[in-house]
Design an enzyme around this catalytic site. Structure first.
Site, PDB file in Angstrom:
ATOM      1  CD  GLU A 173      12.626   0.020   9.520  1.00  0.00           C
ATOM      2  OE1 GLU A 173      12.894   0.792   8.577  1.00  0.00           O
ATOM      3  OE2 GLU A 173      13.350  -0.917   9.680  1.00  0.00           O
ATOM      4  CB  CYS A 192      12.638   8.517   9.707  1.00  0.00           C
ATOM      5  SG  CYS A 192      13.984   7.242   8.790  1.00  0.00           S
ATOM      6  CE  LYS A 230      -1.913   3.085   1.845  1.00  0.00           C
ATOM      7  NZ  LYS A 230      -1.659   4.281   1.488  1.00  0.00           N
ATOM      8  CD  GLU A 236       9.250  12.216  12.572  1.00  0.00           C
ATOM      9  OE1 GLU A 236       7.855  11.947  12.715  1.00  0.00           O
ATOM     10  OE2 GLU A 236      10.355  11.759  12.257  1.00  0.00           O
TER      11      GLU A 236
HETATM   12  P1  NAD Z   1       1.653   8.288   7.997  1.00  0.00           P
HETATM   13  O1  NAD Z   1       2.180   7.503   9.251  1.00  0.00           O
HETATM   14  O2  NAD Z   1       0.977   9.367   7.877  1.00  0.00           O
HETATM   15  O3  NAD Z   1       1.710   7.338   6.798  1.00  0.00           O
HETATM   16  C1  NAD Z   1       2.359   6.270   6.384  1.00  0.00           C
HETATM   17  C2  NAD Z   1       1.501   5.125   5.581  1.00  0.00           C
HETATM   18  O4  NAD Z   1       0.668   4.652   6.398  1.00  0.00           O
HETATM   19  C3  NAD Z   1       0.997   5.884   4.514  1.00  0.00           C
HETATM   20  O5  NAD Z   1       0.964   4.728   3.465  1.00  0.00           O
HETATM   21  C4  NAD Z   1      -0.472   5.937   4.687  1.00  0.00           C
HETATM   22  O6  NAD Z   1      -1.358   6.030   3.889  1.00  0.00           O
HETATM   23  C5  NAD Z   1      -0.850   4.436   5.752  1.00  0.00           C
HETATM   24  N1  NAD Z   1      -1.618   4.936   6.804  1.00  0.00           N
HETATM   25  C6  NAD Z   1      -2.391   5.954   7.275  1.00  0.00           C
HETATM   26  N2  NAD Z   1      -3.329   5.500   8.087  1.00  0.00           N
HETATM   27  C7  NAD Z   1      -3.552   4.235   8.358  1.00  0.00           C
HETATM   28  C8  NAD Z   1      -4.158   3.335   9.019  1.00  0.00           C
HETATM   29  N3  NAD Z   1      -5.023   3.759   9.952  1.00  0.00           N
HETATM   30  N4  NAD Z   1      -3.891   1.980   8.823  1.00  0.00           N
HETATM   31  C9  NAD Z   1      -3.085   1.667   7.936  1.00  0.00           C
HETATM   32  N5  NAD Z   1      -2.121   2.372   7.192  1.00  0.00           N
HETATM   33  C10 NAD Z   1      -2.468   3.821   7.272  1.00  0.00           C
HETATM   34  O7  NAD Z   1       3.411   8.701   7.641  1.00  0.00           O
HETATM   35  P2  NAD Z   1       3.851   9.547   6.614  1.00  0.00           P
HETATM   36  O8  NAD Z   1       3.310  10.961   7.044  1.00  0.00           O
HETATM   37  O9  NAD Z   1       3.333   9.049   5.173  1.00  0.00           O
HETATM   38  O10 NAD Z   1       5.491   9.646   6.832  1.00  0.00           O
HETATM   39  C11 NAD Z   1       5.920  10.190   7.657  1.00  0.00           C
HETATM   40  C12 NAD Z   1       6.415   9.564   9.038  1.00  0.00           C
HETATM   41  O11 NAD Z   1       7.185   8.104   8.499  1.00  0.00           O
HETATM   42  C13 NAD Z   1       7.388  10.146   9.860  1.00  0.00           C
HETATM   43  O12 NAD Z   1       7.125   9.936  11.158  1.00  0.00           O
HETATM   44  C14 NAD Z   1       8.890   9.562   9.554  1.00  0.00           C
HETATM   45  O13 NAD Z   1       9.755   9.623  10.600  1.00  0.00           O
HETATM   46  C15 NAD Z   1       8.232   8.010   9.171  1.00  0.00           C
HETATM   47  N6  NAD Z   1       9.424   7.313   8.510  1.00  0.00           N
HETATM   48  C16 NAD Z   1      10.034   6.326   9.471  1.00  0.00           C
HETATM   49  C17 NAD Z   1      11.379   5.718   8.626  1.00  0.00           C
HETATM   50  C18 NAD Z   1      12.195   4.632   9.413  1.00  0.00           C
HETATM   51  O14 NAD Z   1      12.569   3.939   8.456  1.00  0.00           O
HETATM   52  N7  NAD Z   1      12.165   4.800  10.609  1.00  0.00           N
HETATM   53  C19 NAD Z   1      11.399   6.160   7.416  1.00  0.00           C
HETATM   54  C20 NAD Z   1      10.850   6.989   6.595  1.00  0.00           C
HETATM   55  C21 NAD Z   1       9.645   7.698   7.332  1.00  0.00           C
END
Ligand code: NAD
Length: 485
Positions: free
Chosen positions: A253, A286, A178, A385
């Site tokens: 992650e 991240c 997804k 963050e």
């Molecule tokens: P997000 O949590 O908003 O979304 C991530 C994914 O989850 C998207 O595909 C989104 O559509 C999906 N999603 C949203 N609601 C959901 C639900 N209820 N159930 C299942 N899936 C759902 O995060 P974002 O804004 O896309 O990304 C930024 C975040 O990701 C930051 O916090 C960043 O630090 C983190 N990140 C972590 C790493 C790592 O390796 N630790 C790497 C990159 C980004």
């Protein structure tokens, strides 16, 4: 079909080796200038169910191929990514606004490497020495587990997706991906290549859609054997609740609020360079060490050197080779970043530079590189963050103090230490709560290394054997010494 940055890309789902429509769609914008890139299929429970069913049906024969049977197909996928690297780079830049030059030279080559590395690792390196128990021989194996659900964010969409797709497929699992709704397109182009490489239908599937719809349905699907989620802490909680219903194992992650520590014996030129790197990808990383913790005796000189470095940063269209800093992903995210800075100001913090929107490209979502001083201890700008080009700076007087500051958030993803002395670096590093510590360097990654976060930055580790420990069912087989009868 959409045509984006000269690349033809299908906005529909990819399920059981076929393109599938949804009755509804969502609009996709380019962060560079706000231009609409087209409508993308908006999947929900029924598309997710179809994709999981297809992945379950494909699982047995994909698993039966074994690592040697799967590797040639995975290598062909990597070959095709390399052959079309420029298209992937152009498409991703238009879709998520990250620098074209980074996509060309770093990110897209890593996409191919994510697939190759794990295909080869499963053949050559996935071994545990046999061991004896009262004459009995124990043999450890990694068995394919089933359908892996992979849910990814927008800040490095295809790189972060393939860093999980690689080991999942190499393990013998089948996959439902997804992709993020703010940058969904490269996942779809990647799906085309899996078919071209001869991957059987159903082994790899993509369901496009909104997180609370397609993502939630995938996280809660009883046919899923593994959930790998990369994203924010609040979403992770929703995913964990959905996974709990089926007791689905998960790998998380998540976000970070990592420190960059500058000791009094640090090379301040290096420290300023490393600090300025924390603005890369418009701060949407991240691992970014956004909390600068600087020894009080060098703070003035360090801040001057950092300001000079930031002066050199060219903000603008990420497609230009000369640009160092592109846009934020989305207007909603830009507003969020701005809100953090405004609240820090009203709490009494000082904005040393930046702190406002800029518009190097009309219609795009740009925020100036920002440094915040004098924030209140415990305030949100020091603990939450931002995921934008916003750093804070605090000073310290002793090792004990900086270790307490560094470990003083709910996160524990990474830490960077700039220090002139190895024993001191080892002493400090050993006390930092972080999945990764960099000493006098930043962002050096090796796919053999464990990667993940402590505390609320994640659950589990991936990379090398750790990836297979998650995607596979690890089994111990114990043989009697009494021969065969
Ligand atoms: P997000 O949590 O908003 O979304 C991530 C994914 O989850 C998207 O595909 C989104 O559509 C999906 N999603 C949203 N609601 C959901 C639900 N209820 N159930 C299942 N899936 C759902 O995060 P974002 O804004 O896309 O990304 C930024 C975040 O990701 C930051 O916090 C960043 O630090 C983190 N990140 C972590 C790493 C790592 O390796 N630790 C790497 C990159 C980004």
């Amino acid at each position: 079909m959409l045509e984006v940055a000269g690349v033809r890309v299908d906005p529909r789902h990819w399920i059981a080796g076929e393109r599938v429509e949804s009755g509804t769609s969502f609009a996709n914008l380019s962060p560079i200038d706000g231009a609409p890139l087209g409508e993308v299929a908006r999947g929900g429970a029924s598309e997710v169910d179809a994709a999981v069913t297809a992945a379950q049906a494909a699982f047995g024969s994909w698993a039966a191929l074994g690592p040697e049977g799967r590797a040639p197909i995975l290598h062909r996928v990597a070959d095709l990514v390399e052959a079309r690297l420029e298209e992937f780079a152009q498409l991703e830049t238009r879709d998520n606004g990250s620098l074209l030059r980074s996509h060309r030279r770093g990110v897209m080559p890593r996409v191919a490497m994510n697939i190759r590395f794990f295909a080869d690792f499963a053949i050559n390196d996935l071994k545990h020495p046999e061991f004896e128990t009262r004459g009995h021989t124990n043999v450890v194996s990694w068995d394919p587990a089933g359908v892996a659900a992979i849910i990814t964010p927008w800040n490095a969409p295809l790189m972060l997706a393939t860093w999980r797709i690689g080991p999942a497929l190499a393990s013998g699992d089948t996959v439902v991906l997804k992709p993020p709704e703010w940058a969904p397109l490269t996942a779809s182009l990647f799906a085309d290549l899996t078919a071209e490489a001869g991957m059987p239908p159903g082994v790899f599937n993509v369901v496009q859609g909104i997180g609370a719809e397609a993502g939630a349905a995938l996280a809660g699907h009883p046919g899923v054997a593994r959930i790998c989620f990369t994203g924010s802490v609040p979403t992770a909680k929703a995913v964990a609740r959905a996974a709990a219903e089926n007791l689905t194992p998960l790998s998380f992650e998540l976000g970070g609020k990592s420190p960059t520590i500058v000791m009094d014996d640090a090379d301040l030129g290096l420290a300023a360079e490393i600090a300025a790197e924390q603005y890369d990808n418009a701060g949407q990383v991240c691992l970014a060490g956004t909390r600068l913790l600087v020894h009080e005796s060098v703070a003035v000189e360090f801040a001057e050197r950092l300001a000079a470095k930031v002066e050199e940063i060219r903000q603008g269209d990420p497609r230009d080779e000369a640009t160092d800093l592109g846009p934020q992903i989305h207007p909603v995210h830009l507003e969020r970043i701005e809100g953090f800075v405004q609240r820090a100001r009203s709490d009494g913090a000082t904005v040393a530079f930046g702190g406002e929107r800029v518009e190097p490209v009309a219609g795009g979502y740009y925020f100036a590189p920002t440094l915040i001083l004098d924030a209140q201890p415990g305030s949100e700008i020091l603990t939450q963050e931002v995921f934008g080009p916003v750093l804070t700076m605090q000073t310290f007087a002793s090792e004990d103090e900086v270790i307490a500051l560094a470990n003083g958030t709910d996160y524990g993803l990474a830490a960077t230490l700039v220090c002139g002395d190895r024993p001191r670096a080892e002493r400090i590093a050993s006390q930092l709560v972080a999945g990764t510590v960099w000493v006098n360097c930043f962002f050096v990654r090796d796919l053999r290394a464990p990667f993940g976060g402590s505390r609320k930055s994640g659950i589990g580790r991936e990379g090398g054997t750790w990836s297979f420990d998650f995607y596979a069912d690890v089994k111990n087989t114990c043989y009697s010494p009494n021969g065969w009868r």
